[in-house]
Scaffold this active site. Sequence first.
Site, PDB file in Angstrom:
ATOM      1  N   CYS A 125       7.203  12.246  32.556  1.00 51.72           N
ATOM      2  CA  CYS A 125       6.684  11.344  33.585  1.00 51.72           C
ATOM      3  C   CYS A 125       6.722   9.939  33.009  1.00 51.72           C
ATOM      4  CB  CYS A 125       5.250  11.747  33.946  1.00 51.72           C
ATOM      5  SG  CYS A 125       4.390  10.597  35.043  1.00 51.72           S
ATOM      6  N   CYS A 134      12.025   8.175  37.799  1.00 57.08           N
ATOM      7  CA  CYS A 134      10.914   9.114  37.945  1.00 57.08           C
ATOM      8  C   CYS A 134      11.520  10.506  37.940  1.00 57.08           C
ATOM      9  CB  CYS A 134      10.159   8.856  39.252  1.00 57.08           C
ATOM     10  SG  CYS A 134       8.941  10.120  39.685  1.00 57.08           S
TER      11      CYS A 134
END
EC number: 5.1.1.3
Length: 264
Positions: free
Chosen positions: A72, A182
């Site tokens: 992440c 992402c």
Amino acid sequence: MNAPIGILDSGLGGLSVLNEIRTLMPGEDVIYFGDSAWCPYGPRHPEEIQRRVIAITDVLIEQNCKLVVIACNSATISAVEALRATYPIPFVGMEPAVKPAATLTRSGTVGVLATEASLAGEKFHRLVHDHADGVRVITRPCPNFVQLVEQGELSGPRAKAIVEEETIPLLESGADVLVLGCTHYPFLKPLIEEVAGPNIHILDTGSAVAHRVLQLLHNRSRPDEGNTRYELLTTGSESTLRSLVPTLCPGLEPERIAHYDLSQ
């Protein structure tokens, strides 16, 4: 007993990194922890993200993980330094593929699709400063992409309309390389490719992260002996995760899928 690799994410996006690790290291046991109850991390305060990530890391350490992938970008920015200072195991973080994008662009313009936290962080601005000199880098936060993936909505008219809304402005501004900043976004890559067309390069870092993990294991991954164990934990809905695994991780047969309450 083979100590597992741990992977954590704000939700289900890190499963794209799990897929890369499965491909490169099919014999490695993996414990995945997705914090879907708090997803997305992007709009949250960095200290809040850090506390959450440390709590998840404690769970993975208790499960004897030998290495943890912070799958992440927002969590990497907020917590990786604290994690490396606290725990004795290696951590592999994420960063948008700005450096290879700057090399690939012919128009001189690169578009970065990412979360609010990733784009606002000092680490991203330093990345652009260090590796994209002379290149115009334009950014766009895409929280709706995360929601699509968390719902398993990877195709269809609504998903395409959202992808068009986020990517077309970057293309109209001259970007010939799009960076997926992402881990949720690679699940939408086929749709992004459809919208962007064949002449646009689309980059993510999942494969590079998997190769970094292998390097930290001294290029000696356990051979695939047919009994690799995968465990998937979520702070969100166990039934939702169970229903989405066939879509997000084709062929994966987890030994365990379970809800985990971080307050316990």
